[in-house]
Write a protein that holds these residues in place. Structure first.
Motif, mmCIF file in Angstrom:
data_model
loop_
_atom_site.group_PDB
_atom_site.id
_atom_site.type_symbol
_atom_site.label_atom_id
_atom_site.label_comp_id
_atom_site.label_asym_id
_atom_site.label_seq_id
_atom_site.Cartn_x
_atom_site.Cartn_y
_atom_site.Cartn_z
ATOM 1 N N VAL A 198 7.160 -5.312 11.499
ATOM 2 C CA VAL A 198 5.974 -5.646 12.286
ATOM 3 C C VAL A 198 5.496 -7.048 11.937
ATOM 4 C CG1 VAL A 198 3.540 -5.064 12.661
ATOM 5 C CG2 VAL A 198 5.276 -3.260 12.672
ATOM 6 N N GLU A 199 5.525 -7.385 10.639
ATOM 7 C CA GLU A 199 5.103 -8.721 10.203
ATOM 8 C C GLU A 199 6.017 -9.804 10.737
ATOM 9 O OE1 GLU A 199 4.934 -8.549 5.966
ATOM 10 O OE2 GLU A 199 3.038 -7.464 5.926
ATOM 11 N N GLU A 200 7.318 -9.524 10.843
ATOM 12 C CA GLU A 200 8.261 -10.505 11.345
ATOM 13 C C GLU A 200 8.098 -10.726 12.839
ATOM 14 O OE1 GLU A 200 12.159 -9.262 10.225
ATOM 15 O OE2 GLU A 200 11.826 -9.674 8.100
ATOM 16 N N ASP A 201 7.698 -9.678 13.571
ATOM 17 C CA ASP A 201 7.514 -9.790 15.016
ATOM 18 C C ASP A 201 6.296 -10.644 15.369
ATOM 19 O OD1 ASP A 201 9.742 -8.276 15.450
ATOM 20 O OD2 ASP A 201 8.648 -6.377 15.725
ATOM 21 N N GLU A 202 5.330 -10.680 14.473
ATOM 22 C CA GLU A 202 4.104 -11.424 14.769
ATOM 23 C C GLU A 202 4.270 -12.900 14.589
ATOM 24 O OE1 GLU A 202 1.148 -9.681 12.276
ATOM 25 O OE2 GLU A 202 1.010 -7.896 13.501
ATOM 26 N N GLY A 230 0.792 -1.224 0.000
ATOM 27 C CA GLY A 230 0.000 0.000 0.000
ATOM 28 C C GLY A 230 0.822 1.270 0.000
ATOM 29 N N THR A 231 2.124 1.164 -0.203
ATOM 30 C CA THR A 231 3.008 2.323 -0.249
ATOM 31 C C THR A 231 4.224 1.998 -1.111
ATOM 32 O OG1 THR A 231 4.255 3.915 1.075
ATOM 33 C CG2 THR A 231 4.248 1.637 1.848
ATOM 34 N N ILE A 232 4.899 3.065 -1.574
ATOM 35 C CA ILE A 232 6.156 2.860 -2.287
ATOM 36 C C ILE A 232 7.310 3.543 -1.558
ATOM 37 C CG2 ILE A 232 5.163 2.472 -4.558
ATOM 38 C CD1 ILE A 232 5.777 5.401 -5.228
ATOM 39 N N ASP A 233 7.071 3.927 -0.308
ATOM 40 C CA ASP A 233 8.113 4.519 0.518
ATOM 41 C C ASP A 233 8.890 3.397 1.203
ATOM 42 O OD1 ASP A 233 8.881 5.875 3.412
ATOM 43 O OD2 ASP A 233 9.069 7.213 1.681
ATOM 44 N N LEU A 234 10.189 3.340 0.961
ATOM 45 C CA LEU A 234 11.005 2.238 1.459
ATOM 46 C C LEU A 234 11.035 2.176 2.982
ATOM 47 C CD1 LEU A 234 12.738 -0.082 0.475
ATOM 48 C CD2 LEU A 234 14.695 1.459 0.479
ATOM 49 N N ASP A 235 11.061 3.330 3.644
ATOM 50 C CA ASP A 235 11.076 3.332 5.113
ATOM 51 C C ASP A 235 9.794 2.723 5.679
ATOM 52 O OD1 ASP A 235 13.563 4.538 5.074
ATOM 53 O OD2 ASP A 235 12.738 6.578 5.225
ATOM 54 N N GLU A 236 8.650 3.068 5.098
ATOM 55 C CA GLU A 236 7.377 2.503 5.563
ATOM 56 C C GLU A 236 7.301 1.001 5.285
ATOM 57 O OE1 GLU A 236 3.907 4.650 4.313
ATOM 58 O OE2 GLU A 236 4.926 6.580 4.553
ATOM 59 N N ILE A 237 7.809 0.584 4.141
ATOM 60 C CA ILE A 237 7.807 -0.847 3.809
ATOM 61 C C ILE A 237 8.649 -1.614 4.823
ATOM 62 C CG2 ILE A 237 8.575 -2.549 2.099
ATOM 63 C CD1 ILE A 237 7.811 -0.465 -0.052
ATOM 64 N N MET A 238 9.797 -1.068 5.199
ATOM 65 C CA MET A 238 10.652 -1.742 6.187
ATOM 66 C C MET A 238 9.962 -1.809 7.554
ATOM 67 S SD MET A 238 13.036 -2.766 4.359
ATOM 68 C CE MET A 238 14.145 -3.452 5.556
ATOM 69 N N LYS A 239 9.203 -0.777 7.926
ATOM 70 C CA LYS A 239 8.455 -0.821 9.188
ATOM 71 C C LYS A 239 7.379 -1.890 9.135
ATOM 72 C CE LYS A 239 9.048 4.051 10.330
ATOM 73 N NZ LYS A 239 8.406 5.370 10.406
ATOM 74 N N ILE A 240 6.668 -1.966 8.005
ATOM 75 C CA ILE A 240 5.620 -2.979 7.851
ATOM 76 C C ILE A 240 6.228 -4.378 7.919
ATOM 77 C CG2 ILE A 240 3.939 -3.953 6.226
ATOM 78 C CD1 ILE A 240 3.479 -1.037 5.244
ATOM 79 N N ARG A 241 7.359 -4.571 7.280
ATOM 80 C CA ARG A 241 8.009 -5.880 7.284
ATOM 81 C C ARG A 241 8.490 -6.264 8.668
ATOM 82 N NH1 ARG A 241 9.689 -8.498 2.610
ATOM 83 N NH2 ARG A 241 11.432 -9.314 3.800
#
Length: 127
Positions: free
Chosen positions: A123-127, A110-121
């Protein structure tokens, strides 16, 4: 070594290629937007094209068309120009491929901002 205005004027193509490359590299390193990174890479590719074509240029030379009646002349080297044509095709292909990957990334995150993608990733890894 004598450094004056004529030295800059004689090497303006090389200086322009270096400046373009630095602008492209700066864009790639400082922006987190993936589209801007692709634009920076394209600027870097353009600077390489300018550099290679400048290498093939010979002042006062003519096109490499052999005419027996014209006698001995100095010719421009056609090899860099031929290589650049191939390079342009490859650059356009890489750009199209990268843009298609960016579209898939946008669909997934839902974004093309690399910093936001890394935050999303992360969070996904922590779950």
């Amino acid at each position: 070594m004598k450094f004056d205005l004529s030295t800059i004027a004689n090497n303006i193509n090389y200086i322009g290629a270096m400046i373009l490359f630095i602008i492209g590299l700066y864009t790639v390193l400082t922006h987190s937007n993936l589209i801007k990174k692709i634009i920076g890479i394209n600027i870097m590719e353009t600077s390489i094209f300018l550099f290679f074509v400048s290498i093939g240029y010979v002042k006062g030379a003519v096109a490499p068309i052999i005419d027996p009646s014209s006698g001995e002349k100095v010719f421009v080297n056609p090899l860099p120009a031929a290589m650049i044509l191939t390079g342009i095709v490859v650059a356009v292909s890489i750009t199209a491929f990268a843009l298609s990957i960016i579209m898939k990334i946008h669909e997934a995150y839902g974004t093309i901002d690399l910093d936001e993608i890394m935050k999303i990733r992360s969070v996904e890894e922590d779950e």
